[in-house]
Motif scaffolding. Structure first.
Motif, PDB file in Angstrom:
ATOM      1  N   ALA A  56       0.830  -1.206   0.000  1.00  0.00           N
ATOM      2  CA  ALA A  56       0.000   0.000   0.000  1.00  0.00           C
ATOM      3  C   ALA A  56       0.866   1.258   0.000  1.00  0.00           C
ATOM      4  O   ALA A  56       0.568   2.233  -0.705  1.00  0.00           O
ATOM      5  CB  ALA A  56      -0.928   0.000   1.214  1.00  0.00           C
ATOM      6  N   ALA A  57       1.940   1.228   0.767  1.00  0.00           N
ATOM      7  CA  ALA A  57       2.840   2.381   0.813  1.00  0.00           C
ATOM      8  C   ALA A  57       3.483   2.636  -0.547  1.00  0.00           C
ATOM      9  O   ALA A  57       3.582   3.786  -0.995  1.00  0.00           O
ATOM     10  CB  ALA A  57       3.918   2.162   1.872  1.00  0.00           C
ATOM     11  N   GLN A  58       3.905   1.571  -1.211  1.00  0.00           N
ATOM     12  CA  GLN A  58       4.497   1.731  -2.535  1.00  0.00           C
ATOM     13  C   GLN A  58       3.486   2.282  -3.535  1.00  0.00           C
ATOM     14  O   GLN A  58       3.833   3.068  -4.417  1.00  0.00           O
ATOM     15  CB  GLN A  58       5.042   0.394  -3.038  1.00  0.00           C
ATOM     16  N   GLY A  59       2.220   1.884  -3.399  1.00  0.00           N
ATOM     17  CA  GLY A  59       1.183   2.433  -4.258  1.00  0.00           C
ATOM     18  C   GLY A  59       1.019   3.919  -4.065  1.00  0.00           C
ATOM     19  O   GLY A  59       0.861   4.682  -5.031  1.00  0.00           O
ATOM     20  N   SER A  60       1.063   4.346  -2.824  1.00  0.00           N
ATOM     21  CA  SER A  60       0.955   5.777  -2.520  1.00  0.00           C
ATOM     22  C   SER A  60       2.131   6.552  -3.099  1.00  0.00           C
ATOM     23  O   SER A  60       1.956   7.638  -3.678  1.00  0.00           O
ATOM     24  CB  SER A  60       0.893   5.970  -0.998  1.00  0.00           C
ATOM     25  N   ILE A  61       3.330   6.006  -2.978  1.00  0.00           N
ATOM     26  CA  ILE A  61       4.529   6.684  -3.484  1.00  0.00           C
ATOM     27  C   ILE A  61       4.482   6.799  -5.008  1.00  0.00           C
ATOM     28  O   ILE A  61       4.750   7.870  -5.572  1.00  0.00           O
ATOM     29  CB  ILE A  61       5.792   5.928  -3.036  1.00  0.00           C
ATOM     30  N   ALA A  62       4.124   5.698  -5.685  1.00  0.00           N
ATOM     31  CA  ALA A  62       4.060   5.734  -7.152  1.00  0.00           C
ATOM     32  C   ALA A  62       3.015   6.729  -7.631  1.00  0.00           C
ATOM     33  O   ALA A  62       3.232   7.472  -8.595  1.00  0.00           O
ATOM     34  CB  ALA A  62       3.763   4.340  -7.694  1.00  0.00           C
ATOM     35  N   ALA A  63       1.861   6.749  -6.960  1.00  0.00           N
ATOM     36  CA  ALA A  63       0.803   7.674  -7.353  1.00  0.00           C
ATOM     37  C   ALA A  63       1.233   9.126  -7.150  1.00  0.00           C
ATOM     38  O   ALA A  63       0.970   9.986  -8.004  1.00  0.00           O
ATOM     39  CB  ALA A  63      -0.466   7.375  -6.556  1.00  0.00           C
ATOM     40  N   SER A  64       1.891   9.404  -6.036  1.00  0.00           N
ATOM     41  CA  SER A  64       2.382  10.763  -5.788  1.00  0.00           C
ATOM     42  C   SER A  64       3.395  11.176  -6.851  1.00  0.00           C
ATOM     43  O   SER A  64       3.419  12.332  -7.289  1.00  0.00           O
ATOM     44  CB  SER A  64       3.018  10.846  -4.392  1.00  0.00           C
ATOM     45  N   THR A  65       4.213  10.234  -7.276  1.00  0.00           N
ATOM     46  CA  THR A  65       5.193  10.501  -8.331  1.00  0.00           C
ATOM     47  C   THR A  65       4.487  10.872  -9.632  1.00  0.00           C
ATOM     48  O   THR A  65       4.878  11.818 -10.330  1.00  0.00           O
ATOM     49  CB  THR A  65       6.086   9.268  -8.552  1.00  0.00           C
ATOM     50  N   ILE A  66       3.438  10.131  -9.965  1.00  0.00           N
ATOM     51  CA  ILE A  66       2.696  10.411 -11.191  1.00  0.00           C
ATOM     52  C   ILE A  66       2.043  11.786 -11.134  1.00  0.00           C
ATOM     53  O   ILE A  66       2.065  12.540 -12.121  1.00  0.00           O
ATOM     54  CB  ILE A  66       1.638   9.318 -11.429  1.00  0.00           C
ATOM     55  N   VAL A  67       1.465  12.131  -9.996  1.00  0.00           N
ATOM     56  CA  VAL A  67       0.864  13.459  -9.864  1.00  0.00           C
ATOM     57  C   VAL A  67       1.909  14.538 -10.139  1.00  0.00           C
ATOM     58  O   VAL A  67       1.677  15.487 -10.901  1.00  0.00           O
ATOM     59  CB  VAL A  67       0.250  13.652  -8.464  1.00  0.00           C
ATOM     60  N   GLY A  68       3.089  14.382  -9.543  1.00  0.00           N
ATOM     61  CA  GLY A  68       4.159  15.349  -9.781  1.00  0.00           C
ATOM     62  C   GLY A  68       4.592  15.390 -11.234  1.00  0.00           C
ATOM     63  O   GLY A  68       4.810  16.473 -11.803  1.00  0.00           O
ATOM     64  N   ASP A  69       4.708  14.217 -11.856  1.00  0.00           N
ATOM     65  CA  ASP A  69       5.119  14.171 -13.265  1.00  0.00           C
ATOM     66  C   ASP A  69       4.068  14.821 -14.167  1.00  0.00           C
ATOM     67  O   ASP A  69       4.408  15.557 -15.112  1.00  0.00           O
ATOM     68  CB  ASP A  69       5.368  12.728 -13.693  1.00  0.00           C
ATOM     69  N   LEU A  70       2.787  14.559 -13.899  1.00  0.00           N
ATOM     70  CA  LEU A  70       1.727  15.167 -14.713  1.00  0.00           C
ATOM     71  C   LEU A  70       1.693  16.680 -14.524  1.00  0.00           C
ATOM     72  O   LEU A  70       1.500  17.443 -15.499  1.00  0.00           O
ATOM     73  CB  LEU A  70       0.373  14.551 -14.348  1.00  0.00           C
ATOM     74  N   VAL A  71       1.856  17.130 -13.294  1.00  0.00           N
ATOM     75  CA  VAL A  71       1.867  18.573 -13.030  1.00  0.00           C
ATOM     76  C   VAL A  71       3.010  19.248 -13.771  1.00  0.00           C
ATOM     77  O   VAL A  71       2.839  20.301 -14.409  1.00  0.00           O
ATOM     78  CB  VAL A  71       1.969  18.839 -11.515  1.00  0.00           C
ATOM     79  N   ASN A  72       4.178  18.642 -13.741  1.00  0.00           N
ATOM     80  CA  ASN A  72       5.331  19.221 -14.428  1.00  0.00           C
ATOM     81  C   ASN A  72       5.121  19.275 -15.941  1.00  0.00           C
ATOM     82  O   ASN A  72       5.525  20.237 -16.611  1.00  0.00           O
ATOM     83  CB  ASN A  72       6.596  18.417 -14.124  1.00  0.00           C
ATOM     84  N   GLU A  73       4.469  18.243 -16.485  1.00  0.00           N
ATOM     85  CA  GLU A  73       4.226  18.217 -17.926  1.00  0.00           C
ATOM     86  C   GLU A  73       3.192  19.280 -18.351  1.00  0.00           C
ATOM     87  O   GLU A  73       3.270  19.846 -19.441  1.00  0.00           O
ATOM     88  CB  GLU A  73       3.730  16.822 -18.330  1.00  0.00           C
ATOM     89  N   ASP A  74       2.212  19.526 -17.490  1.00  0.00           N
ATOM     90  CA  ASP A  74       1.099  20.386 -17.864  1.00  0.00           C
ATOM     91  C   ASP A  74       1.293  21.858 -17.482  1.00  0.00           C
ATOM     92  O   ASP A  74       0.614  22.726 -18.002  1.00  0.00           O
ATOM     93  CB  ASP A  74      -0.194  19.889 -17.198  1.00  0.00           C
ATOM     94  N   PHE A  75       2.205  22.115 -16.565  1.00  0.00           N
ATOM     95  CA  PHE A  75       2.316  23.488 -16.032  1.00  0.00           C
ATOM     96  C   PHE A  75       2.807  24.470 -17.101  1.00  0.00           C
ATOM     97  O   PHE A  75       3.802  24.213 -17.750  1.00  0.00           O
ATOM     98  CB  PHE A  75       3.252  23.499 -14.831  1.00  0.00           C
TER      99      PHE A  75
END
Length: 299
Positions: free
Chosen positions: A280-299
């Motif tokens: 579960a912790a790894q799922g949270s970390i991967a998801a947080s990473t994706i949010v950051g990656d998407l934000v960086n791509e879209d900003f």
């Protein structure tokens, strides 16, 4: 429709990833084949506030949490194919439907390859387990058998010795001990039997006896078996993900694989003990990473 993320696998890693992504306002679709590794287990342990919960109840509660978010959808079907198309990904399900997303999380988990021992499946998940951190407390101080056919056997035995000092180690005809290891086992009064195992016997899922090929029998009240951990899905290999020396999908510390846009989390990476809470912790970390990656791509 182009989703922000497709999650393949509905175990604790995938479910927690969906929660984090959903709360970050991302459009998420989770595919769950419904064949969890812990289906034979009566209770899950080691997850604070959920210690001793039935795996099915844990999943039901998780799905209830996800249903609060209209941007998360769950499909109970198998993903059979996955490919990259430019900057996005296409996945295809067993019923022929195609879905598209900017990112993909693989959380498909592992399978247990069991030793070829008659009767072992009758006891697995009831009185014979694989993870002492998950089930050692319930078997504490009982006379136990430790079964392993590979080189992990000495370390495995040392760990289980933490929960019970009454151990018999069975190699099922294999030999992976050094002379020094045999001396240490003898010093701690741990018996080693290297004859092949014919069968495990007992009633109602409770182990009572181990029967050997030479006719010898020993009485035991439970035990642990070292299984061969195998990928439950080949999707990672199909898309080109690197495999680590343990046979897991290689990721960096935050879940990125070598394929840009593909992330992996949970037991399938084999980079952490396969436990509910770490997945579960790894799922949270991967998801947080994706949010950051998407934000960086879209900003």
């Amino acid at each position: 429709m182009l989703y922000d993320c497709i999650i393949i696998g509905g175990g604790p890693a995938g479910l927690n990833a969906a929660l984090v992504l959903g709360r970050a306002r991302k459009k998420v679709i989770l595919f769950d084949e419904g064949k969890p590794r812990n289906a034979v287990t009566n209770e899950s342990h080691g997850f604070i506030t959920r210690d001793g919960i039935k795996p099915s109840e844990f999943k039901q509660l998780a799905v209830q949490d996800l249903k609060k978010y209209p941007n998360i959808s769950i499909h109970k079907e198998r993903v059979k194919d996955m490919k990259k198309e430019g900057l996005s990904f296409q996945i295809q399900t067993d019923n022929g439907q195609s879905f598209y997303a900017r990112k993909v999380i693989l959380s498909t988990g592992l399978r247990d390859g069991m030793p070829n021992i008659e009767g072992i499946h009758h006891f697995y998940g009831k009185s014979v387990f694989t993870c002492p951190f998950c089930d050692g407390w319930e078997l504490r101080d009982r006379p136990l058998v430790v079964i392993s056919e590979d080189e992990r056997i000495f370390h495995y035995t040392k760990m289980i010795f933490n929960w019970s000092k009454d151990l018999v180690v069975c190699t099922n005809g294999k030999n992976h001990f050094t002379d020094e290891q045999r001396q240490l086992l003898a010093k701690n009064e741990i018996k080693v039997i290297e004859d092949g195992i014919k069968s495990l016997q007992g009633e109602n899922g409770q182990l009572q006896r181990v029967i050997f090929q030479n006719g010898q029998e020993i009485e035991r009240e439970g035990g642990f078996v070292a299984t061969r951990l195998e990928q439950a899905s080949t999707l990672g290999q199909t898309i080109g993900c690197e495999i680590n020396e343990m046979g897991g999908i290689q990721t960096d510390k935050v879940g990125r694989t070598n394929i840009e846009g593909v992330y992996a989390c949970g037991d399938l990476s084999l980079q952490a003990p396969p436990q509910l809470i770490t997945a579960a912790a790894q799922g949270s970390i991967a998801a947080s990473t994706i949010v950051g990656d998407l934000v960086n791509e879209d900003f």
